[in-house]
Enzyme design. Structure first.
Site, PDB file in Angstrom:
ATOM      1  CB  THR A 133      -0.905  -0.003   1.264  1.00 50.83           C
ATOM      2  OG1 THR A 133      -1.452   1.287   1.458  1.00 50.83           O
ATOM      3  CG2 THR A 133      -0.117  -0.360   2.522  1.00 50.83           C
ATOM      4  CG  ASP A 134      -1.161   5.014  -0.924  1.00 46.90           C
ATOM      5  OD1 ASP A 134      -1.722   4.354  -0.012  1.00 46.90           O
ATOM      6  OD2 ASP A 134      -1.750   5.914  -1.561  1.00 46.90           O
ATOM      7  CD  GLU A 135      -3.547   3.406   4.175  1.00 49.22           C
ATOM      8  OE1 GLU A 135      -3.514   3.477   5.406  1.00 49.22           O
ATOM      9  OE2 GLU A 135      -4.575   3.109   3.528  1.00 49.22           O
ATOM     10  CE1 TYR A 159      -3.261  -2.632   5.729  1.00 48.46           C
ATOM     11  CE2 TYR A 159      -3.303  -0.282   5.217  1.00 48.46           C
ATOM     12  CZ  TYR A 159      -3.279  -1.603   4.800  1.00 48.46           C
ATOM     13  OH  TYR A 159      -3.277  -1.897   3.447  1.00 48.46           O
ATOM     14  CE  LYS A 163       0.169  -4.618   3.020  1.00 45.59           C
ATOM     15  NZ  LYS A 163      -0.176  -5.952   2.460  1.00 45.59           N
TER      16      LYS A 163
HETATM   17  P1  NAD Z   1      -9.471  -7.379   2.321  1.00 45.58           P
HETATM   18  O1  NAD Z   1      -9.426  -7.102   3.788  1.00 45.58           O
HETATM   19  O2  NAD Z   1     -10.701  -7.136   1.557  1.00 45.58           O
HETATM   20  O3  NAD Z   1      -9.071  -8.907   2.065  1.00 45.58           O
HETATM   21  C1  NAD Z   1      -8.032  -9.554   2.734  1.00 45.58           C
HETATM   22  C2  NAD Z   1      -8.186 -11.051   2.506  1.00 45.58           C
HETATM   23  O4  NAD Z   1      -7.092 -11.714   3.173  1.00 45.58           O
HETATM   24  C3  NAD Z   1      -9.478 -11.633   3.082  1.00 45.58           C
HETATM   25  O5  NAD Z   1     -10.073 -12.503   2.136  1.00 45.58           O
HETATM   26  C4  NAD Z   1      -9.011 -12.392   4.313  1.00 45.58           C
HETATM   27  O6  NAD Z   1      -9.835 -13.518   4.608  1.00 45.58           O
HETATM   28  C5  NAD Z   1      -7.621 -12.823   3.902  1.00 45.58           C
HETATM   29  N1  NAD Z   1      -6.726 -13.064   5.050  1.00 45.58           N
HETATM   30  C6  NAD Z   1      -6.572 -12.285   6.156  1.00 45.58           C
HETATM   31  N2  NAD Z   1      -5.691 -12.831   6.992  1.00 45.58           N
HETATM   32  C7  NAD Z   1      -5.246 -13.976   6.385  1.00 45.58           C
HETATM   33  C8  NAD Z   1      -4.314 -14.980   6.740  1.00 45.58           C
HETATM   34  N3  NAD Z   1      -3.639 -14.926   7.907  1.00 45.58           N
HETATM   35  N4  NAD Z   1      -4.104 -16.019   5.897  1.00 45.58           N
HETATM   36  C9  NAD Z   1      -4.792 -16.089   4.731  1.00 45.58           C
HETATM   37  N5  NAD Z   1      -5.694 -15.179   4.343  1.00 45.58           N
HETATM   38  C10 NAD Z   1      -5.924 -14.135   5.162  1.00 45.58           C
HETATM   39  O7  NAD Z   1      -8.236  -6.563   1.720  1.00 45.58           O
HETATM   40  P2  NAD Z   1      -8.060  -5.932   0.271  1.00 45.58           P
HETATM   41  O8  NAD Z   1      -8.597  -4.558   0.302  1.00 45.58           O
HETATM   42  O9  NAD Z   1      -8.532  -6.893  -0.740  1.00 45.58           O
HETATM   43  O10 NAD Z   1      -6.472  -5.803   0.230  1.00 45.58           O
HETATM   44  C11 NAD Z   1      -5.672  -6.853  -0.335  1.00 45.58           C
HETATM   45  C12 NAD Z   1      -4.215  -6.445  -0.232  1.00 45.58           C
HETATM   46  O11 NAD Z   1      -4.012  -5.216  -0.935  1.00 45.58           O
HETATM   47  C13 NAD Z   1      -3.756  -6.182   1.197  1.00 45.58           C
HETATM   48  O12 NAD Z   1      -2.451  -6.690   1.327  1.00 45.58           O
HETATM   49  C14 NAD Z   1      -3.763  -4.671   1.338  1.00 45.58           C
HETATM   50  O13 NAD Z   1      -2.798  -4.231   2.259  1.00 45.58           O
HETATM   51  C15 NAD Z   1      -3.397  -4.270  -0.088  1.00 45.58           C
HETATM   52  N6  NAD Z   1      -3.913  -2.941  -0.515  1.00 45.58           N
HETATM   53  C16 NAD Z   1      -5.229  -2.622  -0.364  1.00 45.58           C
HETATM   54  C17 NAD Z   1      -5.705  -1.385  -0.824  1.00 45.58           C
HETATM   55  C18 NAD Z   1      -7.160  -1.002  -0.712  1.00 45.58           C
HETATM   56  O14 NAD Z   1      -7.514   0.153  -1.018  1.00 45.58           O
HETATM   57  N7  NAD Z   1      -8.058  -1.897  -0.322  1.00 45.58           N
HETATM   58  C19 NAD Z   1      -4.815  -0.500  -1.438  1.00 45.58           C
HETATM   59  C20 NAD Z   1      -3.463  -0.860  -1.577  1.00 45.58           C
HETATM   60  C21 NAD Z   1      -3.032  -2.100  -1.123  1.00 45.58           C
HETATM   61  P1  TYD Z   2     -10.750   3.966   4.298  1.00 44.30           P
HETATM   62  O1  TYD Z   2     -11.684   3.561   3.220  1.00 44.30           O
HETATM   63  O2  TYD Z   2     -10.861   3.319   5.634  1.00 44.30           O
HETATM   64  O3  TYD Z   2      -9.259   3.794   3.686  1.00 44.30           O
HETATM   65  P2  TYD Z   2      -7.828   4.293   4.304  1.00 44.30           P
HETATM   66  O4  TYD Z   2      -7.980   4.684   5.708  1.00 44.30           O
HETATM   67  O5  TYD Z   2      -7.018   3.048   4.144  1.00 44.30           O
HETATM   68  O6  TYD Z   2      -7.386   5.417   3.408  1.00 44.30           O
HETATM   69  O7  TYD Z   2     -10.880   5.537   4.494  1.00 44.30           O
HETATM   70  C1  TYD Z   2     -10.689   6.422   3.413  1.00 44.30           C
HETATM   71  C2  TYD Z   2     -10.782   7.822   3.965  1.00 44.30           C
HETATM   72  O8  TYD Z   2     -12.127   8.060   4.409  1.00 44.30           O
HETATM   73  C3  TYD Z   2      -9.904   8.036   5.195  1.00 44.30           C
HETATM   74  O9  TYD Z   2      -9.373   9.368   5.138  1.00 44.30           O
HETATM   75  C4  TYD Z   2     -10.859   7.905   6.362  1.00 44.30           C
HETATM   76  C5  TYD Z   2     -12.182   8.390   5.803  1.00 44.30           C
HETATM   77  N1  TYD Z   2     -13.404   7.753   6.368  1.00 44.30           N
HETATM   78  C6  TYD Z   2     -14.453   8.549   6.829  1.00 44.30           C
HETATM   79  O10 TYD Z   2     -14.394   9.798   6.779  1.00 44.30           O
HETATM   80  N2  TYD Z   2     -15.560   7.940   7.328  1.00 44.30           N
HETATM   81  C7  TYD Z   2     -15.663   6.574   7.418  1.00 44.30           C
HETATM   82  O11 TYD Z   2     -16.699   6.069   7.922  1.00 44.30           O
HETATM   83  C8  TYD Z   2     -14.593   5.777   6.919  1.00 44.30           C
HETATM   84  C9  TYD Z   2     -14.656   4.272   6.972  1.00 44.30           C
HETATM   85  C10 TYD Z   2     -13.471   6.410   6.391  1.00 44.30           C
END
Ligand code: NAD
Ligand code: TYD
Length: 354
Positions: A133-135, A159, A163
């Site tokens: 992630t970019d975070e 988080y 990561k």
């Molecule tokens: P998500 O929370 O929707 O899904 C995570 C999945 O991992 C779930 O299916 C969960 O059951 C599985 N999981 C959790 N712990 C596990 C373990 N110990 N063993 C096996 N499986 C396990 O997350 P997502 O949004 O799909 O993100 C996927 C990846 O992309 C993550 O690594 C996250 O850090 C990264 N990412 C997400 C975003 C975003 O905006 N959602 C952006 C950049 C990077």
């Molecule tokens: P989120 O979707 O949780 O992603 P991340 O924290 O990983 O960027 O949140 C996106 C942005 O929206 C973040 O600045 C927090 C804000 N947010 C709210 O304002 N209200 C909410 O209920 C949630 C879940 C997030």
């Protein structure tokens, strides 16, 4: 040929699996623990498809991972599995340390053992792709340049710290053991199958349920939004042509303040499913206490992946968000199914004040 992906029942992982098998016949072994965020129904259309083998289990289970690698001999492992929600990491960081750091370590150990025993050509062709992630880069102020791949790591939440730690382990396995790794750092994703604890799906779901739309703080925090299918295409590009040991930032040059996002969602719902009383969904917006340590701004400089690998997103924010809102309107059963008791408990704890 076979790939093994972890976390393939989550939001991005299940979109990736569906896209992969719509474009290729290469088999996917999908290892997912099925935490609250994992949902096998995301993959219902693959239920009888022999190209998809689903295994419920933990990336930290060394015996299970070793057995899967031995049996299926994948040419690549893609690690999506993680605890991914910042607010949950604030309320309870333990699972984040366990899966994102310790789990990734165990996965790397098993992959290293498998890879070390391969024939030289198979070793050279093998890839471990880590999805991050970019975070990990921390927070930008409004006039800072966007994150490049050399931006210093400054994670601010449990988080992002977990990561960041996993990214460092992946890097170390390349430098120390020669494991052929690739890491991607992507900005915020949105799209179908997104669990409604994250901003965009939460707003769509709450709006329709007549519930408040909780905006943290002043709503002026900026995120850089990318449609999930564009993230998936970027990962495929990196897997195919990324240089070993390199990291690639992925983003769509799409910075928006949270309040703008919420307004856009409300306006689309006003158009596609107007409220019975004729009022705008914007009237449901409720400002709530800010997230502790809330990062102000993320922005991705995506020039490296664009220039080296020729990747570009296909959706603009306008096209992607419209598709997303429409997907939620078309899939009320998916929404009802993920809103289990555990989901309701989370919402009650997190938004007790609203
Ligand atoms: P998500 O929370 O929707 O899904 C995570 C999945 O991992 C779930 O299916 C969960 O059951 C599985 N999981 C959790 N712990 C596990 C373990 N110990 N063993 C096996 N499986 C396990 O997350 P997502 O949004 O799909 O993100 C996927 C990846 O992309 C993550 O690594 C996250 O850090 C990264 N990412 C997400 C975003 C975003 O905006 N959602 C952006 C950049 C990077
Ligand atoms: P989120 O979707 O949780 O992603 P991340 O924290 O990983 O960027 O949140 C996106 C942005 O929206 C973040 O600045 C927090 C804000 N947010 C709210 O304002 N209200 C909410 O209920 C949630 C879940 C997030």
């Amino acid at each position: 040929m076979t790939i093994l992906i972890t976390g393939g029942a989550g939001f991005i992982g299940s979109n990736f699996v569906l896209d992969w098998l719509s474009a290729s016949d290469e088999r996917v072994i999908n290892l997912d623990k099925l935490t609250y965020a994992g949902n096998v129904h995301n993959l219902a259309e693959l239920a009888n498809d022999p190209r998809h083998i689903f295994v419920q289990g933990d990336i930290g289970d060394a015996g299970l991972v070793a057995g899967l690698l031995k049996e299926h001999r994948p040419r690549a492992v893609l690690n999506f599995a993680a605890e991914s929600h910042v607010d949950r990491s604030i309320l309870g960081p333990g699972d984040f340390i366990q899966t994102n750091i310790v789990g990734t370590f165990h996965l790397l150990e098993q992959v290293r053992a498998f890879w070390s025993a391969l024939e030289p050509q198979a070793q050279a062709d093998f890839r471990f792709l880590h999805v991050s992630t970019d975070e990990v880069y921390g927070s930008l102020s409004s006039d800072d340049a966007a994150f490049t791949e050399t931006h210093r790591y400054e994670p601010n939440s449990p988080y992002s710290a977990s990561k960041a730690a996993s990214d460092h382990l992946v890097r170390a396995y390349h430098h120390t053991y020669g494991l052929p790794v690739l890491t991607t750092n992507c900005s915020n994703n949105y799209g179908p199958l997104h669990f409604p604890e994250k901003l965009i799906p939460l707003m769509i779901v709450n709006a329709q349920a007549g519930k408040p739309l909780p905006v943290y703080g002043d709503g002026q925090q900026v995120r850089d939004w990318l449609y999930v299918k564009d993230h998936c295409s970027a990962i495929r590009k990196v897997l195919q042509g990324g240089r070993l040991g390199e990291t690639y930032n992925i983003g769509g040059w799409n910075e928006k303040p949270n309040l703008d996002i919420v307004h856009t969602v409300c306006d689309l719902l006003d158009e596609l499913k107007p409220r019975a009383d004729g009022q705008s969904y914007r009237s449901q917006i409720a400002y709530v206490t800010d997230r502790p340590g809330h990062d102000r701004r993320y922005a991705i400089d995506a020039r490296k992946i664009e220039q080296e690998l020729g990747w570009k997103p296909t959706e603009t924010f306008e096209t992607g968000i419209r598709k997303t809102v429409q997907w939620y309107l078309d899939h009320p059963q998916w929404v009802a199914q993920v809103q289990s008791g555990a989901y309701r408990e989370w919402v009650a704890t997190q938004y007790a004040q609203v």
